[in-house]
Design a protein around this motif. Structure first.
Motif, PDB file in Angstrom:
ATOM      1  N   GLU A   3      29.371  46.413  38.935  1.00  0.00           N
ATOM      2  CA  GLU A   3      29.985  46.198  37.625  1.00  0.00           C
ATOM      3  C   GLU A   3      28.981  45.631  36.639  1.00  0.00           C
ATOM      4  OE1 GLU A   3      34.281  44.836  37.421  1.00  0.00           O
ATOM      5  OE2 GLU A   3      33.735  44.276  39.485  1.00  0.00           O
ATOM      6  N   ILE A   4      28.139  44.726  37.103  1.00  0.00           N
ATOM      7  CA  ILE A   4      27.116  44.150  36.218  1.00  0.00           C
ATOM      8  C   ILE A   4      26.179  45.255  35.737  1.00  0.00           C
ATOM      9  CG2 ILE A   4      25.066  42.663  36.177  1.00  0.00           C
ATOM     10  CD1 ILE A   4      26.609  40.648  37.858  1.00  0.00           C
ATOM     11  N   TYR A   7      27.762  47.371  33.050  1.00  0.00           N
ATOM     12  CA  TYR A   7      27.770  46.755  31.723  1.00  0.00           C
ATOM     13  C   TYR A   7      26.369  46.728  31.102  1.00  0.00           C
ATOM     14  CZ  TYR A   7      32.620  45.357  32.385  1.00  0.00           C
ATOM     15  OH  TYR A   7      33.981  45.369  32.569  1.00  0.00           O
ATOM     16  N   SER A 140      31.243  40.878  28.299  1.00  0.00           N
ATOM     17  CA  SER A 140      31.827  41.647  29.410  1.00  0.00           C
ATOM     18  C   SER A 140      31.370  41.095  30.743  1.00  0.00           C
ATOM     19  CB  SER A 140      31.430  43.119  29.293  1.00  0.00           C
ATOM     20  OG  SER A 140      31.953  43.678  28.111  1.00  0.00           O
ATOM     21  N   ILE A 141      30.101  40.716  30.828  1.00  0.00           N
ATOM     22  CA  ILE A 141      29.564  40.173  32.088  1.00  0.00           C
ATOM     23  C   ILE A 141      30.168  38.797  32.379  1.00  0.00           C
ATOM     24  CG2 ILE A 141      27.442  39.297  33.149  1.00  0.00           C
ATOM     25  CD1 ILE A 141      26.036  41.741  31.860  1.00  0.00           C
ATOM     26  N   LYS A 143      33.062  37.772  31.724  1.00  0.00           N
ATOM     27  CA  LYS A 143      34.439  37.941  32.206  1.00  0.00           C
ATOM     28  C   LYS A 143      34.475  38.193  33.712  1.00  0.00           C
ATOM     29  CE  LYS A 143      36.294  39.653  27.850  1.00  0.00           C
ATOM     30  NZ  LYS A 143      36.751  40.822  27.103  1.00  0.00           N
ATOM     31  N   LEU A 144      33.343  38.641  34.265  1.00  0.00           N
ATOM     32  CA  LEU A 144      33.294  38.907  35.704  1.00  0.00           C
ATOM     33  C   LEU A 144      33.286  37.611  36.529  1.00  0.00           C
ATOM     34  CD1 LEU A 144      30.674  41.812  35.818  1.00  0.00           C
ATOM     35  CD2 LEU A 144      33.168  41.987  35.965  1.00  0.00           C
ATOM     36  N   LYS A 145      33.022  36.494  35.855  1.00  0.00           N
ATOM     37  CA  LYS A 145      32.985  35.207  36.561  1.00  0.00           C
ATOM     38  C   LYS A 145      34.316  34.954  37.269  1.00  0.00           C
ATOM     39  CE  LYS A 145      31.784  30.377  35.877  1.00  0.00           C
ATOM     40  NZ  LYS A 145      31.474  29.325  34.904  1.00  0.00           N
ATOM     41  N   ASP A 147      36.132  37.123  38.557  1.00  0.00           N
ATOM     42  CA  ASP A 147      36.261  38.051  39.683  1.00  0.00           C
ATOM     43  C   ASP A 147      35.370  37.666  40.855  1.00  0.00           C
ATOM     44  OD1 ASP A 147      38.010  39.460  38.112  1.00  0.00           O
ATOM     45  OD2 ASP A 147      36.563  40.995  37.511  1.00  0.00           O
ATOM     46  N   VAL A 149      32.064  36.694  40.715  1.00  0.00           N
ATOM     47  CA  VAL A 149      30.628  36.918  40.563  1.00  0.00           C
ATOM     48  C   VAL A 149      29.965  35.563  40.314  1.00  0.00           C
ATOM     49  CG1 VAL A 149      28.858  38.064  39.171  1.00  0.00           C
ATOM     50  CG2 VAL A 149      31.009  39.244  39.655  1.00  0.00           C
TER      51      VAL A 149
END
Length: 186
Positions: A3-4, A7, A140-141, A143-145, A147, A149
Motif C-alpha cells: 500500500e505504501i 501511494y 494517504s500514507i 492514514k495507514l498508521k 492499519d 503500519v
C-alpha cells in the motif's frame, strides 16, 4: 508495504502529470518563433459546436515568422479571424481569400520580460501542484498508521516522497531556465 508503494507511485504519477501540464502551457508561450501550438485552445463556432481551429483548418508554419491557416471551408474565415483577434496572442490575421496568415513580430525587450513573468506564473502553479501531490501522498500514507503500519515505515515513505518532490522541483527549475533563455535570446 504494498500500500505504501502504491501511494508513492500514485504521488509520482500526479507529479509527472503536473510536469506534462506545465510543458503544454509553456508551449503556448511563444518565444518569437512561429509555432502551430500557439493556436491550441482557440475555438471557433463550427456548425453550432465549439471546435478547435485545428479541427476546421490546416495549420502550418511556412517559415519561422509566419503561421498559415487554410480553412477546410471558406465560410469560416470570419470565425477564425475573430477567434484570433479575441485571443491574447496579439496577432493580426491577414486573409487573402485562400489562407489566413499570421505574421509573428519580433519580440521587444518589454514583451520578452512580460513573457518571462507569464512563464514564472506557470512555474509557480506547477510547483504548487507538486507540493499538493506531496501533501496528498503523505496524508494517504499517514492514514495507514491505523492499519498497523509502523511509524518507521511511514517516516521512510515520507522521506522517499520528499526526495521525489525535490527531484521534480529541480526539473521544474531546469524547465524554467531553458524557457527563460529561449525567450530572452534575441
Amino acid at each position: 508495504m504494498e500500500e505504501i508503494e502504491f501511494y508513492i507511485d500514485a504521488t509520482q504519477e500526479t507529479m509527472e502529470g503536473a510536469i506534462k501540464h506545465l510543458n503544454i502551457e509553456l508551449s503556448k508561450i511563444r518565444a518569437g518563433k512561429a509555432s502551430t501550438s500557439m493556436l491550441d485552445g482557440l475555438m471557433i463556432d463550427y456548425y453550432g459546436m465549439a471546435t478547435p481551429i485545428s479541427g476546421a483548418a490546416s495549420i502550418t508554419t511556412p517559415d519561422a515568422r509566419t503561421i498559415a491557416i487554410k480553412p477546410f471551408e471558406k465560410g469560416i474565415f470570419g470565425e477564425i479571424e475573430k477567434s484570433i483577434r479575441n485571443s491574447n496572442l496579439g496577432l493580426n490575421p491577414m486573409n487573402d481569400g485562400e489562407t489566413i496568415r499570421l505574421a509573428i513580430p519580433p519580440l521587444t525587450e518589454e514583451r520578452r520580460r512580460d513573457l518571462v513573468k507569464r512563464v514564472k506564473q506557470e512555474i509557480e502553479v506547477a510547483k504548487i501542484n507538486i507540493r499538493n501531490a506531496r501533501q496528498d501522498g503523505n496524508n494517504s500514507i499517514k492514514k495507514l498508521k491505523g492499519d498497523g503500519v509502523s511509524e518507521d515505515a511511514i517516516k521512510a515513505a515520507e522521506d522517499k516522497i520528499q526526495k521525489i518532490t525535490d527531484g521534480f522541483v529541480v526539473k521544474i527549475d531546469q524547465i524554467f531556465n531553458e524557457k527563460e533563455r529561449d525567450i530572452m535570446v534575441v
